[in-house]
Structures are given as structure tokens and as C-alpha cells.
Design an enzyme around this catalytic site. Structure first.
Site, PDB file in Angstrom:
ATOM      1  N   ARG A 129       0.838  -1.212   0.000  1.00  0.00           N
ATOM      2  CA  ARG A 129       0.000   0.000   0.000  1.00  0.00           C
ATOM      3  C   ARG A 129       0.870   1.259   0.000  1.00  0.00           C
ATOM      4  O   ARG A 129       0.643   2.202   0.770  1.00  0.00           O
ATOM      5  CB  ARG A 129      -0.946  -0.003   1.208  1.00  0.00           C
ATOM      6  CG  ARG A 129      -1.950  -1.142   1.192  1.00  0.00           C
ATOM      7  CD  ARG A 129      -2.900  -1.041   2.388  1.00  0.00           C
ATOM      8  NE  ARG A 129      -3.627   0.221   2.397  1.00  0.00           N
ATOM      9  CZ  ARG A 129      -4.720   0.474   1.678  1.00  0.00           C
ATOM     10  NH1 ARG A 129      -5.215  -0.455   0.859  1.00  0.00           N
ATOM     11  NH2 ARG A 129      -5.331   1.647   1.752  1.00  0.00           N
ATOM     12  N   ASP A 157       3.971   5.713  -6.875  1.00  0.00           N
ATOM     13  CA  ASP A 157       4.579   6.855  -7.565  1.00  0.00           C
ATOM     14  C   ASP A 157       6.022   6.565  -7.954  1.00  0.00           C
ATOM     15  O   ASP A 157       6.492   6.968  -9.024  1.00  0.00           O
ATOM     16  CB  ASP A 157       4.495   8.112  -6.699  1.00  0.00           C
ATOM     17  CG  ASP A 157       4.964   7.884  -5.268  1.00  0.00           C
ATOM     18  OD1 ASP A 157       5.295   6.735  -4.907  1.00  0.00           O
ATOM     19  OD2 ASP A 157       4.994   8.863  -4.501  1.00  0.00           O
ATOM     20  N   ARG A 208      10.129   3.874   1.909  1.00  0.00           N
ATOM     21  CA  ARG A 208      10.483   4.352   0.578  1.00  0.00           C
ATOM     22  C   ARG A 208      11.856   3.827   0.159  1.00  0.00           C
ATOM     23  O   ARG A 208      12.068   3.476  -1.009  1.00  0.00           O
ATOM     24  CB  ARG A 208      10.477   5.880   0.545  1.00  0.00           C
ATOM     25  CG  ARG A 208       9.176   6.511   0.992  1.00  0.00           C
ATOM     26  CD  ARG A 208       8.086   6.350  -0.022  1.00  0.00           C
ATOM     27  NE  ARG A 208       8.132   7.378  -1.046  1.00  0.00           N
ATOM     28  CZ  ARG A 208       7.234   7.507  -2.014  1.00  0.00           C
ATOM     29  NH1 ARG A 208       6.238   6.656  -2.124  1.00  0.00           N
ATOM     30  NH2 ARG A 208       7.339   8.473  -2.909  1.00  0.00           N
TER      31      ARG A 208
END
Length: 350
Positions: A274, A278, A318
């Protein structure tokens, strides 16, 4: 006796008045003080006239340059011409999630931008959008649009909650340009128009307002580890290799490539974690073009108070996403650059 010293000194020899040292000093100066006051006023008037002359000269230069530019075929107010029917505009693809108040603000804003040809809201909630919400937003689009041809408005309703939904192909699009944006991000119309004009010069690239960076953190034998850098990394290094899809233009062909051609393992990863859709899109475009994205300098406004990026472990996730995607690609397709697009009309010096 001592209390008189706090205010004035009583002078019995001068008609019972109060003696003031300041008044005595002024009386001693006499006409010289008056002459100095006149000189001071004349000097102020001279300065004011000088600044008025400078201001008038600057206005003259601006007017003269605008006439010269028009005589040579240049038009410094040309962005609106980019949205003539022959050239087309862009489709706003807005991702939303249980924030109807923000959605209403964003839809109304982007409907007012001249280049908006259509607005598609990506809806992935379990409950379908209510009829009252649909009616409200359609009326708002009609009321806010300044174009002769009003933008199309549509909800793209999905059966499951999945971040990959924001990049599903859309049928019957009238534009090649997609402006991908989150429901809590407002880009002023003039900045959006300039970014669209920039994208038209490089339609295979991603052109956006939120730059990010990657760099090699360590390399052992054939294994390389990369670090995902946020805004402060971009500011410190002066370079970037990604623009995030929370506010970016790209060609509609990448919707099909993301959904049908990108390795399914990457989409599965986004579904499971989730996060990082991007980054996946940035890698996809970089892999297809072997070129860097384009960062457009412009102010954007985030009207929401929270989001995924505010979570404590956001940065570590990230980093992990980037390295996992690179391992799935087998290489690092991202290309770094230090070039950004700036609208010179809004800059004092360039």
C-alpha cells in the site's frame, strides 16, 4: 523640591512660567534651526521625485519591451493559446480517499483552469460515491469553468481499494496529457498552464512539481543499495531523478504500460505494501525513455493535514521500495539531472 526636577524647573524670574532646557536650546538656535528644517524638507521632496522618476522609467521599459516583443511576433501572454481546440488540453486524474471536503475544493479549483479538458476522480472506497456528491461536483465544474467547452467530469469507480487503481487506462480520453494529482494538492492555474506547456516540449517525459532523488548508498560486489532522498536531499545536492505523481504530467500511454506491460510483480508489491506506486511510475517512465524527468519550479499548496508521508516509518519504507523495485528491474533506470523549468515572466532575474 525634588519632584519639580522630574517635569520642569520653575523659573520665578520669567513671568512665573516653566523653564524647559529643550525650549532654551531651541531659542538659542533661533533662525538657524528654521533654515535647517526647510533644507530637510527640500531634501525629502527631492528624494521622492527621484524615486518617482525611477518608477516611471521602469514602467516605460516594460511597456517598450512588450511593444517590441509583439512587433517581432512574440507574445508574453501566450499560455492561453496553448489550449485552443486544435492543440487540446489535459485530463486531471485525481486520486481521492474519504476526504470529500478536500475533493470538493480540488475539483472546483481545477475546473477553473483553462487547460482542463476533463476531470476523472479515481474512487476506491467500499461505498460508491453518493448521488448528492456527484450532483454537487458536476454543478461546481459547470460553474467554475471559464472555457467555452466545459470539462467532462466522471468518477472512475473501482471495486477494490488498491493504489494501482490511480494508473488504470481510461477509455474515450480526448487528450494525450494526463495531470496526475492527489485530492489534497492545489497547483495554481498559471503554474499548471506553464507545466503543461513544458510537457508539450517533451511529451514522453514526466513533468512535475515534486522532485525526489536517489543515490548509491553502498555497493558490495554486484549488489548495490540505493537511498531514497526527499526534498531536503534535492535542495542540498541540487539534483533530482524523480518527480512524484502527486502533481505531475505524463502521456496517457503510460497508464496502459503501467497496467498491462510493467512486471506484475511490481503491481503486486504496491498492492501488498500500500505504498510506492509513484516510485513505480517514475521507474517505468525512466526505463522507457532513458531520460530524466523535468521539475517545474512552482508553488503548490497541500490543503490536507495528514497523509501517508506523515507516518513515522515512511522514509524507511520508501528506501525499501526503491531497492526492491531495482532488484525486480535488474538495474536502476533512473537518470539524475540538475535542470528545472522556470517561468521567466515570474522571475526578477534570469
Amino acid at each position: 523640591m525634588t519632584t519639580l526636577n522630574l517635569i520642569a524647573i520653575r523659573d520665578g524670574e520669567n513671568n512665573g512660567g516653566f523653564y524647559s532646557p529643550a525650549k532654551e536650546k531651541a531659542s538659542i538656535r533661533g533662525p538657524y534651526q528654521h533654515r535647517f528644517h526647510i533644507f530637510w524638507r527640500l531634501r525629502r521632496i527631492a528624494k521622492l521625485k527621484f524615486f518617482l522618476l525611477v518608477f516611471c522609467a521602469l514602467c516605460g521599459v516594460v511597456l517598450f519591451s512588450s511593444r517590441i516583443s509583439s512587433s517581432f511576433g512574440w507574445n508574453v501572454h501566450s499560455p492561453s493559446s496553448a489550449f485552443s481546440p486544435s492543440r487540446g488540453g489535459y485530463t486531471v486524474l485525481m486520486n481521492t480517499w474519504k476526504r470529500n471536503s478536500l475533493l470538493k475544493q480540488s475539483v472546483a479549483h481545477y475546473a477553473s483552469c483553462r487547460g482542463t479538458d476533463a476531470i476523472h476522480v479515481v474512487w476506491s472506497e467500499s461505498d460508491r460515491p453518493s448521488d448528492s456528491l456527484k450532483t454537487y461536483l458536476r454543478k461546481k465544474v459547470m460553474a467554475k469553468s471559464r472555457a467555452a467547452l466545459k470539462p467532462n467530469f466522471k468518477f472512475d469507480v473501482n471495486e477494490e481499494d488498491n493504489l494501482n487503481n490511480r494508473f488504470k487506462p481510461i477509455k474515450d480520453l480526448r487528450t494525450d496529457a494526463i495531470f496526475s494529482v492527489d485530492d489534497d494538492v492545489i497547483v495554481p492555474c498559471d503554474a499548471l498552464d506553464f507545466a503543461f506547456t513544458t510537457w508539450q516540449t517533451a511529451p514522453s517525459s514526466m513533468v512535475g512539481f515534486v522532485p525526489r532523488m536517489h543515490w548509491l548508498s553502498e555497493k558490495k560486489d554486484t549488489h548495490a543499495s540505493y537511498y531514497y532522498g526527499g526534498w531536503w536531499s534535492v535542495w542540498w545536492t541540487g539534483s533530482y531523478s524523480m518527480v512524484l505523481s502527486k502533481a505531475a504530467f505524463f502521456h496517457r500511454k503510460y497508464l496502459d504500460m503501467y497496467t498491462n506491460q510493467m512486471p506484475a510483480s511490481i503491481r503486486d508489491y504496491v498492492t501488498r505494501e500500500r505504498n510506492c506506486e509513484d516510485i513505480a511510475m517514475s521507474l517505468l517512465v525512466a526505463n522507457a525513455t532513458a531520460a530524466p524527468p523535468i521539475w517545474v519550479k512552482g508553488k503548490i499548496h497541500e490543503i490536507g493535514s495528514y497523509g501517508i508521508s506523515s507516518l513515522q516509518d515512511h522514509s524507511s519504507k520508501r528506501h525499501k521500495c526503491l531497492n526492491d523495485f531495482v532488484s525486480l528491474y535488474g538495474n536502476i533506470p533512473l537518470v539524475s539531472t540538475n535542470v528545472k523549468a522556470v517561468d521567466a515572466r515570474n522571475e526578477w532575474f534570469w
